[in-house]
Scaffold this motif. Structure first.
Motif, PDB file in Angstrom:
ATOM      1  N   UNK A 108      19.561  20.710-113.987  1.00  0.00           N
ATOM      2  CA  UNK A 108      19.019  20.034-115.121  1.00  0.00           C
ATOM      3  C   UNK A 108      17.877  19.155-114.807  1.00  0.00           C
ATOM      4  N   UNK A 109      17.568  18.658-113.680  1.00  0.00           N
ATOM      5  CA  UNK A 109      16.546  17.732-113.314  1.00  0.00           C
ATOM      6  C   UNK A 109      16.258  18.125-111.986  1.00  0.00           C
ATOM      7  N   UNK A 110      14.650  18.219-111.565  1.00  0.00           N
ATOM      8  CA  UNK A 110      14.250  18.484-110.551  1.00  0.00           C
ATOM      9  C   UNK A 110      13.241  16.867-110.416  1.00  0.00           C
ATOM     10  N   UNK A 111      13.300  16.491-109.347  1.00  0.00           N
ATOM     11  CA  UNK A 111      12.604  15.319-109.131  1.00  0.00           C
ATOM     12  C   UNK A 111      11.844  15.393-107.904  1.00  0.00           C
ATOM     13  N   UNK A 112      10.567  15.402-107.933  1.00  0.00           N
ATOM     14  CA  UNK A 112       9.602  15.709-106.925  1.00  0.00           C
ATOM     15  C   UNK A 112       8.839  14.530-106.774  1.00  0.00           C
ATOM     16  N   UNK A 113       8.452  14.142-105.464  1.00  0.00           N
ATOM     17  CA  UNK A 113       7.640  12.941-105.144  1.00  0.00           C
ATOM     18  C   UNK A 113       6.826  13.293-104.005  1.00  0.00           C
ATOM     19  N   UNK A 114       5.582  12.650-104.022  1.00  0.00           N
ATOM     20  CA  UNK A 114       4.560  12.822-103.020  1.00  0.00           C
ATOM     21  C   UNK A 114       3.779  11.862-102.820  1.00  0.00           C
ATOM     22  N   UNK A 115       3.289  11.299-101.639  1.00  0.00           N
ATOM     23  CA  UNK A 115       2.350  10.218-101.454  1.00  0.00           C
ATOM     24  C   UNK A 115       1.112  10.614-101.871  1.00  0.00           C
ATOM     25  N   UNK A 116       0.563   9.624-102.442  1.00  0.00           N
ATOM     26  CA  UNK A 116      -0.892   9.730-102.827  1.00  0.00           C
ATOM     27  C   UNK A 116      -1.824  10.329-101.929  1.00  0.00           C
ATOM     28  N   UNK A 117      -1.751  10.071-100.563  1.00  0.00           N
ATOM     29  CA  UNK A 117      -2.396  11.030 -99.619  1.00  0.00           C
ATOM     30  C   UNK A 117      -2.045  12.430 -99.290  1.00  0.00           C
ATOM     31  N   UNK A 119       0.715  12.837 -97.584  1.00  0.00           N
ATOM     32  CA  UNK A 119       1.261  12.945 -96.379  1.00  0.00           C
ATOM     33  C   UNK A 119       2.481  12.763 -96.218  1.00  0.00           C
ATOM     34  N   UNK A 120       3.339  12.784 -97.332  1.00  0.00           N
ATOM     35  CA  UNK A 120       4.775  12.840 -97.633  1.00  0.00           C
ATOM     36  C   UNK A 120       5.412  13.654 -98.849  1.00  0.00           C
ATOM     37  N   UNK A 121       6.510  14.304 -98.768  1.00  0.00           N
ATOM     38  CA  UNK A 121       6.691  15.330-100.043  1.00  0.00           C
ATOM     39  C   UNK A 121       8.538  15.260-100.015  1.00  0.00           C
ATOM     40  N   UNK A 122       8.809  15.025-101.120  1.00  0.00           N
ATOM     41  CA  UNK A 122      10.411  15.208-101.203  1.00  0.00           C
ATOM     42  C   UNK A 122      10.746  16.048-102.404  1.00  0.00           C
ATOM     43  N   UNK A 123      11.639  16.890-102.417  1.00  0.00           N
ATOM     44  CA  UNK A 123      12.189  17.691-103.758  1.00  0.00           C
ATOM     45  C   UNK A 123      13.785  17.328-103.707  1.00  0.00           C
ATOM     46  N   UNK A 124      14.361  16.411-104.586  1.00  0.00           N
ATOM     47  CA  UNK A 124      15.689  16.169-104.770  1.00  0.00           C
ATOM     48  C   UNK A 124      16.137  16.577-106.315  1.00  0.00           C
ATOM     49  N   UNK A 125      17.542  16.376-106.267  1.00  0.00           N
ATOM     50  CA  UNK A 125      18.090  16.667-107.735  1.00  0.00           C
ATOM     51  C   UNK A 125      19.227  15.266-107.830  1.00  0.00           C
ATOM     52  N   UNK A 126      18.744  14.566-108.701  1.00  0.00           N
ATOM     53  CA  UNK A 126      19.488  13.371-109.087  1.00  0.00           C
ATOM     54  C   UNK A 126      20.651  13.700-110.038  1.00  0.00           C
ATOM     55  N   UNK A 127      21.379  12.807-110.085  1.00  0.00           N
ATOM     56  CA  UNK A 127      22.617  12.993-110.973  1.00  0.00           C
ATOM     57  C   UNK A 127      22.652  12.178-112.224  1.00  0.00           C
ATOM     58  N   UNK A 323       0.994  11.346 -90.702  1.00  0.00           N
ATOM     59  CA  UNK A 323       2.007  10.249 -91.011  1.00  0.00           C
ATOM     60  C   UNK A 323       3.538  10.463 -90.910  1.00  0.00           C
ATOM     61  N   UNK A 324       4.364   9.565 -91.101  1.00  0.00           N
ATOM     62  CA  UNK A 324       5.835   9.620 -90.900  1.00  0.00           C
ATOM     63  C   UNK A 324       6.464  10.005 -92.087  1.00  0.00           C
ATOM     64  N   UNK A 325       5.812  10.064 -93.461  1.00  0.00           N
ATOM     65  CA  UNK A 325       6.775  10.480 -94.462  1.00  0.00           C
ATOM     66  C   UNK A 325       6.801  12.085 -94.407  1.00  0.00           C
ATOM     67  N   UNK A 326       8.076  12.555 -94.875  1.00  0.00           N
ATOM     68  CA  UNK A 326       8.292  14.142 -94.633  1.00  0.00           C
ATOM     69  C   UNK A 326       8.903  14.597 -95.818  1.00  0.00           C
ATOM     70  N   UNK A 327       9.955  15.535 -95.751  1.00  0.00           N
ATOM     71  CA  UNK A 327      10.299  16.395 -96.985  1.00  0.00           C
ATOM     72  C   UNK A 327      11.925  16.225 -96.702  1.00  0.00           C
ATOM     73  N   UNK A 328      12.279  15.939 -98.070  1.00  0.00           N
ATOM     74  CA  UNK A 328      13.911  16.271 -97.914  1.00  0.00           C
ATOM     75  C   UNK A 328      14.181  16.818 -99.273  1.00  0.00           C
ATOM     76  N   UNK A 329      15.675  17.456 -99.354  1.00  0.00           N
ATOM     77  CA  UNK A 329      16.209  17.949-100.346  1.00  0.00           C
ATOM     78  C   UNK A 329      17.472  17.358-100.670  1.00  0.00           C
ATOM     79  N   UNK A 330      17.943  17.412-101.912  1.00  0.00           N
ATOM     80  CA  UNK A 330      19.182  16.812-102.229  1.00  0.00           C
ATOM     81  C   UNK A 330      19.838  17.571-103.572  1.00  0.00           C
TER      82      UNK A 330
END
Length: 330
Positions: A108-117, A119-127, A323-330
């Motif tokens: 029902x919801x896809x939350x995707x975040x990325x650093x402005x440069x 160098x980091x990316x996340x795709x998670x699914x909140x409740x 950089x250190x920020x990476x990718x994750x899933x939830x």
């Protein structure tokens, strides 16, 4: 599933920047203009204009995803949350939190975040709680300015992607985008990219997955597909959310090694691609940089450091020279 993802042209001028402060522990950040992805009834980009009551419907209809914080009467509003969490609401035309959502791509919801440069990316699914507040373990992996995209379909409505900037305090160091290349590795997998995106035209991009030199022919469905691709434009982080040609179980789509996408980039420029794929029960992300040339150019990809990830809460990962920020899933 549609075989083509199309995005409208974009407008460079944005009307306003909103200020806000909110908690992800001690996370603060401005609410910046965000993007909206135009979809058709299958979740792909369309070209329908909608009046959101602001008089800017026609302008919004020509923007690519990820550039608007409010559209069609819906607004993305981060809210206070305990340390280590991120929380937000989607409010409707009456200002009240929306609580009815359609399932799209298994969520029902896809939350995707990325650093402005980038160098980091996340795709998670909140409740979502009954009051319409969405919560998730914070996907913001470290200091920096992060773009947060909420990709959803309100009940009875059409898909939307709204976005906002969030600043995580700390020592901020911009990291240069890696130069283009044609393959990348992640957790022992090699992913190669073939295709030449041309602005304003539908282009075919094929990503091929192998492990230890052996083609992977048993990819597993993830979010209703054998691959899930997000593209972000360098600079404004315009958001392109595309899906592959075909779907698991349709009688013609093979589970690898190739996953083909049809996408239309809105302009010439540099884009960062993030391909999620699942194999042996683990979701991994291959990262590329591609360049869309105005005419007669070529597209290549750049390797990011191996970033093995699972389906649990996201964790920072290393990235060589990025950089250190990476990718994750939830």
């Amino acid at each position: 599933m549609n075989t083509a993802t199309k995005l409208s042209g974009f407008a460079l001028g944005l009307a306003a920047v909103f200020g806000a402060a909110y908690g992800v522990g001690q996370v603060t950040g401005p609410v910046a203009p965000t993007a909206e992805t135009r979809h058709d009834d299958t979740g792909h980009a369309g070209e329908t204009s909608h009046d959101d009551g602001t008089g800017h419907a026609d302008e919004a209809a020509h923007l690519p995803g990820g550039l608007l914080v409010s559209e069609r009467g819906h607004t993305l509003r981060p809210v206070a949350a305990p340390a280590g969490q991120f929380a937000f609401q989607i409010t409707g035309t009456d200002g009240a939190p929306v609580t009815a959502y359609e399932v799209a791509h298994d969520k029902r919801m896809h939350l995707i975040v990325a650093r402005r440069d980038l160098s980091g990316f996340r795709h998670v699914h909140p409740e979502m709680s009954p009051d319409g507040t969405w919560r998730v373990d914070s996907p913001l992996a470290g200091p920096g300015v992060w773009r947060v995209f909420a990709d959803f379909t309100p009940g009875g409505g059409e898909p939307l992607t709204l976005g906002v900037d969030v600043t995580v305090p700390g020592v901020l160091t911009d990291r240069p985008l890696p130069a283009p290349a044609t393959s990348t590795t992640v957790d022992g997998y090699t992913v190669t990219l073939a295709g030449t995106p041309q602005p304003g035209r539908t282009s075919e991009l094929t990503l091929t997955v192998s492990r230890d030199g052996v083609p992977v022919t048993d990819l597993e469905p993830y979010l209703g597909a054998y691959g899930h691709l997000v593209a972000l434009r360098q600079g404004d982080l315009a958001y392109l959310h595309v899906h592959p040609d075909g779907a698991p179980g349709d009688g013609r789509t093979r589970p690898g090694p190739e996953v083909t996408f049809f996408a239309e980039v809105p302009s010439a420029g540099t884009y960062r691609l993030f391909l999620d794929f699942q194999h042996d029960g683990v979701v991994r992300t291959a990262e590329f940089t591609i360049v869309a040339a105005a005419a007669g150019g070529t597209a290549t990809a750049v390797p990011a450091a191996p970033t093995p990830t699972g389906t649990s809460a996201p964790a920072p990962t290393g990235a060589a020279d990025h950089g250190t920020p990476g990718h994750g899933h939830d």
